[in-house]
Design a protein around this motif. Sequence first.
Motif, PDB file in Angstrom:
ATOM      1  N   GLY A   1       0.827  -1.201   0.000  1.00  0.00           N
ATOM      2  CA  GLY A   1       0.000   0.000   0.000  1.00  0.00           C
ATOM      3  C   GLY A   1       0.857   1.245   0.000  1.00  0.00           C
ATOM      4  O   GLY A   1       2.000   1.228   0.475  1.00  0.00           O
ATOM      5  N   ALA A   2       0.325   2.337  -0.549  1.00  0.00           N
ATOM      6  CA  ALA A   2       1.036   3.623  -0.539  1.00  0.00           C
ATOM      7  C   ALA A   2       0.004   4.730  -0.658  1.00  0.00           C
ATOM      8  O   ALA A   2      -0.966   4.594  -1.411  1.00  0.00           O
ATOM      9  N   ALA A   3       0.212   5.807   0.081  1.00  0.00           N
ATOM     10  CA  ALA A   3      -0.753   6.906   0.042  1.00  0.00           C
ATOM     11  C   ALA A   3      -0.051   8.218   0.361  1.00  0.00           C
ATOM     12  O   ALA A   3       0.939   8.232   1.096  1.00  0.00           O
ATOM     13  N   PRO A   4      -0.559   9.333  -0.209  1.00  0.00           N
ATOM     14  CA  PRO A   4       0.060  10.625   0.063  1.00  0.00           C
ATOM     15  C   PRO A   4      -0.322  11.155   1.444  1.00  0.00           C
ATOM     16  O   PRO A   4      -1.480  11.062   1.858  1.00  0.00           O
ATOM     17  N   GLY A   5       0.667  11.710   2.109  1.00  0.00           N
ATOM     18  CA  GLY A   5       0.422  12.319   3.407  1.00  0.00           C
ATOM     19  C   GLY A   5       1.215  13.606   3.538  1.00  0.00           C
ATOM     20  O   GLY A   5       2.236  13.786   2.886  1.00  0.00           O
ATOM     21  N   LEU A   6       0.698  14.502   4.364  1.00  0.00           N
ATOM     22  CA  LEU A   6       1.390  15.766   4.650  1.00  0.00           C
ATOM     23  C   LEU A   6       1.733  15.782   6.129  1.00  0.00           C
ATOM     24  O   LEU A   6       0.834  15.646   6.981  1.00  0.00           O
ATOM     25  N   ALA A   7       3.017  15.948   6.433  1.00  0.00           N
ATOM     26  CA  ALA A   7       3.409  16.038   7.840  1.00  0.00           C
ATOM     27  C   ALA A   7       2.684  17.216   8.488  1.00  0.00           C
ATOM     28  O   ALA A   7       2.563  18.290   7.894  1.00  0.00           O
ATOM     29  N   VAL A   8       2.171  17.009   9.686  1.00  0.00           N
ATOM     30  CA  VAL A   8       1.469  18.084  10.389  1.00  0.00           C
ATOM     31  C   VAL A   8       2.489  19.129  10.820  1.00  0.00           C
ATOM     32  O   VAL A   8       3.500  18.799  11.455  1.00  0.00           O
ATOM     33  N   SER A   9       2.258  20.379  10.423  1.00  0.00           N
ATOM     34  CA  SER A   9       3.223  21.434  10.755  1.00  0.00           C
ATOM     35  C   SER A   9       2.683  22.383  11.821  1.00  0.00           C
ATOM     36  O   SER A   9       3.456  23.065  12.494  1.00  0.00           O
ATOM     37  N   ASP A  10       1.384  22.458  11.977  1.00  0.00           N
ATOM     38  CA  ASP A  10       0.820  23.326  13.019  1.00  0.00           C
ATOM     39  C   ASP A  10       0.940  22.637  14.378  1.00  0.00           C
ATOM     40  O   ASP A  10       0.901  21.408  14.472  1.00  0.00           O
ATOM     41  N   ALA A  11       1.041  23.460  15.424  1.00  0.00           N
ATOM     42  CA  ALA A  11       0.952  22.901  16.779  1.00  0.00           C
ATOM     43  C   ALA A  11      -0.454  22.327  16.963  1.00  0.00           C
ATOM     44  O   ALA A  11      -1.409  22.771  16.322  1.00  0.00           O
ATOM     45  N   LEU A  12      -0.559  21.326  17.808  1.00  0.00           N
ATOM     46  CA  LEU A  12      -1.863  20.693  18.036  1.00  0.00           C
ATOM     47  C   LEU A  12      -2.306  20.932  19.477  1.00  0.00           C
ATOM     48  O   LEU A  12      -1.520  20.776  20.409  1.00  0.00           O
ATOM     49  N   TRP A  13      -3.566  21.309  19.615  1.00  0.00           N
ATOM     50  CA  TRP A  13      -4.131  21.573  20.938  1.00  0.00           C
ATOM     51  C   TRP A  13      -5.227  20.580  21.245  1.00  0.00           C
ATOM     52  O   TRP A  13      -5.898  20.079  20.338  1.00  0.00           O
ATOM     53  N   ARG A  14      -5.430  20.385  22.524  1.00  0.00           N
ATOM     54  CA  ARG A  14      -6.651  19.750  22.983  1.00  0.00           C
ATOM     55  C   ARG A  14      -7.545  20.852  23.512  1.00  0.00           C
ATOM     56  O   ARG A  14      -7.065  21.749  24.215  1.00  0.00           O
ATOM     57  N   GLY A  15      -8.819  20.815  23.146  1.00  0.00           N
ATOM     58  CA  GLY A  15      -9.705  21.883  23.589  1.00  0.00           C
ATOM     59  C   GLY A  15     -10.948  21.339  24.251  1.00  0.00           C
ATOM     60  O   GLY A  15     -11.344  20.188  24.029  1.00  0.00           O
ATOM     61  N   ALA A  16     -11.549  22.174  25.080  1.00  0.00           N
ATOM     62  CA  ALA A  16     -12.860  21.872  25.659  1.00  0.00           C
ATOM     63  C   ALA A  16     -13.661  23.153  25.545  1.00  0.00           C
ATOM     64  O   ALA A  16     -13.264  24.182  26.097  1.00  0.00           O
ATOM     65  N   GLY A  17     -14.764  23.098  24.787  1.00  0.00           N
ATOM     66  CA  GLY A  17     -15.494  24.341  24.530  1.00  0.00           C
ATOM     67  C   GLY A  17     -14.581  25.280  23.772  1.00  0.00           C
ATOM     68  O   GLY A  17     -13.991  24.895  22.763  1.00  0.00           O
ATOM     69  N   ASP A  18     -14.435  26.505  24.281  1.00  0.00           N
ATOM     70  CA  ASP A  18     -13.589  27.469  23.574  1.00  0.00           C
ATOM     71  C   ASP A  18     -12.220  27.639  24.231  1.00  0.00           C
ATOM     72  O   ASP A  18     -11.526  28.612  23.980  1.00  0.00           O
ATOM     73  N   ALA A  19     -11.840  26.698  25.084  1.00  0.00           N
ATOM     74  CA  ALA A  19     -10.570  26.853  25.810  1.00  0.00           C
ATOM     75  C   ALA A  19      -9.582  25.738  25.455  1.00  0.00           C
ATOM     76  O   ALA A  19      -9.969  24.591  25.239  1.00  0.00           O
ATOM     77  N   VAL A  20      -8.312  26.117  25.410  1.00  0.00           N
ATOM     78  CA  VAL A  20      -7.244  25.121  25.243  1.00  0.00           C
ATOM     79  C   VAL A  20      -6.987  24.476  26.600  1.00  0.00           C
ATOM     80  O   VAL A  20      -6.760  25.176  27.592  1.00  0.00           O
ATOM     81  N   ILE A  21      -7.046  23.166  26.624  1.00  0.00           N
ATOM     82  CA  ILE A  21      -6.798  22.483  27.904  1.00  0.00           C
ATOM     83  C   ILE A  21      -5.540  21.634  27.865  1.00  0.00           C
ATOM     84  O   ILE A  21      -5.189  20.985  28.838  1.00  0.00           O
ATOM     85  N   GLY A  22      -4.868  21.665  26.741  1.00  0.00           N
ATOM     86  CA  GLY A  22      -3.631  20.898  26.671  1.00  0.00           C
ATOM     87  C   GLY A  22      -3.081  20.940  25.259  1.00  0.00           C
ATOM     88  O   GLY A  22      -3.706  21.507  24.355  1.00  0.00           O
TER      89      GLY A  22
ATOM     90  N   ARG B   1       2.900  16.682  17.714  1.00  0.00           N
ATOM     91  CA  ARG B   1       2.621  16.438  16.292  1.00  0.00           C
ATOM     92  C   ARG B   1       3.657  15.488  15.697  1.00  0.00           C
ATOM     93  O   ARG B   1       3.615  15.194  14.506  1.00  0.00           O
ATOM     94  N   ASP B   2       4.581  15.027  16.506  1.00  0.00           N
ATOM     95  CA  ASP B   2       5.640  14.136  16.007  1.00  0.00           C
ATOM     96  C   ASP B   2       5.037  12.902  15.343  1.00  0.00           C
ATOM     97  O   ASP B   2       4.223  12.192  15.937  1.00  0.00           O
ATOM     98  N   GLY B   3       5.435  12.638  14.137  1.00  0.00           N
ATOM     99  CA  GLY B   3       4.986  11.431  13.459  1.00  0.00           C
ATOM    100  C   GLY B   3       3.552  11.491  12.968  1.00  0.00           C
ATOM    101  O   GLY B   3       3.016  10.473  12.527  1.00  0.00           O
ATOM    102  N   LEU B   4       2.930  12.668  13.047  1.00  0.00           N
ATOM    103  CA  LEU B   4       1.535  12.763  12.571  1.00  0.00           C
ATOM    104  C   LEU B   4       1.493  13.272  11.133  1.00  0.00           C
ATOM    105  O   LEU B   4       2.234  14.177  10.764  1.00  0.00           O
ATOM    106  N   PHE B   5       0.598  12.690  10.359  1.00  0.00           N
ATOM    107  CA  PHE B   5       0.413  13.087   8.968  1.00  0.00           C
ATOM    108  C   PHE B   5      -1.058  13.328   8.698  1.00  0.00           C
ATOM    109  O   PHE B   5      -1.914  12.677   9.304  1.00  0.00           O
ATOM    110  N   ARG B   6      -1.327  14.252   7.777  1.00  0.00           N
ATOM    111  CA  ARG B   6      -2.693  14.423   7.267  1.00  0.00           C
ATOM    112  C   ARG B   6      -2.843  13.508   6.050  1.00  0.00           C
ATOM    113  O   ARG B   6      -2.062  13.584   5.109  1.00  0.00           O
ATOM    114  N   ALA B   7      -3.860  12.664   6.094  1.00  0.00           N
ATOM    115  CA  ALA B   7      -4.052  11.670   5.035  1.00  0.00           C
ATOM    116  C   ALA B   7      -4.708  12.303   3.816  1.00  0.00           C
ATOM    117  O   ALA B   7      -5.610  13.127   3.927  1.00  0.00           O
ATOM    118  N   GLN B   8      -4.219  11.912   2.636  1.00  0.00           N
ATOM    119  CA  GLN B   8      -4.849  12.335   1.390  1.00  0.00           C
ATOM    120  C   GLN B   8      -5.145  11.093   0.549  1.00  0.00           C
ATOM    121  O   GLN B   8      -4.852   9.962   0.957  1.00  0.00           O
TER     122      GLN B   8
END
Length: 380
Positions: A126-147, A151-158
């Motif tokens: 198998g092979a598929a295109p991916g884009l390494a995640v470059s933005d910082a990633l947050w965990r949120g609850a409602g409108d607040a960042v809680i953590g 992003r290490d090793g994360l890709f956006r699947a295409q």
Amino acid sequence: MTTTAAIIVAAGRGTRLGGELPKQWQDLAGRRVIDRTIDRFAGHRAIDRLVIVLHAEDLHLGAGFAAAGHLVVTGGASRSASVLAGLRALAGATAPAKVLIHDAARPLVSEAIISAVVEALDQTDGAAPGLAVSDALWRGAGDAVIGVASRDGLFRAQTPQGFRFGPILAAHEARRADLADDVEVALTAGLRVAIVPGSHDNFKLTEPQDMARAAHLLGRGMDVRTGNGFDVHRFGAGDHVWLCGVQIAHPRGLQGHSDADVGMHAVTDAIYGALGRGDIGQHFPPTDPRWKGAASHIFLTHACDLARDMGFTISHADCTLICEYPKIGPHALAMKAEMARIMGLDADRISIKATTSEKLGFTGRGEGIAAMATATLVKA
Ligand code: MG
């Protein structure tokens, strides 16, 4: 023979973009999204067959696909079911060796991505295109960042997600749940899936503004420009001439403020011409003592740098030297190599030719050498 099929999955009902019709049927810069997506695969040299999976209610919209030689299949209740329907339609004695599965809503997939996926399948299931995640990633609850999340090793699947046909068909047949995409189906079945580079332009039409973005990218088109150059230098005293960066012994020299490399000057002017940025005399005035006896590669390098600064790639340059003597043929390969080196191009993008003028005119009488050149510049 290895054959490769592509399945275009177009059975979704997504209308988040707005409009009456699902997004794949909407107009994108004058053509339907699905038609643009199909063209990317139908026009690709590595793709032999196309399967278009449509919703039962949309079959009339895709009436032209079968006429164009594509296999039209009715999709299922979920994306996974639709893919399985497409795979089953390909199964049997004429099954392809490889299959690419692509979302109809990604109409800007590039020729390079399709090629990369197909080629990677020579090495892996198998092979598929991916884009390494470059933005910082947050965990949120409602409108607040809680953590935050790593992003290490994360890709956006295409898509297109490509597979060897037998293993992915078996994986889909064995699947017991709807999964997000075909890579997940493959992983669940224990297949190895390689990541090839994706592209930001290969995005999925999802939000209303995505249509405008895609239309903008399509409308940008390609800026292809052609420039011409012409130059003449007269013979005078001397024992050599410089032509296209090569020194050639000759009973006379060419006169000029610089080294009088008439061929290089013509190519340089062709590049300035394509850019609409004047000529050598404007950038390097003959009245300026700095350029007296100057090596002409300074001028050519300036023109090439200017092209790159303006976003252009020099695609090709063609130069014709017009003289009775010296004979150019024995030096043409060396000239190509030297011009290519100065311009930072492959030698097969440079052409050096020569002609006499049948002893007519000033070149025919041996009073000087003329050169004409054409340069082609491209901005994607
Ligand atoms: Mg000149």
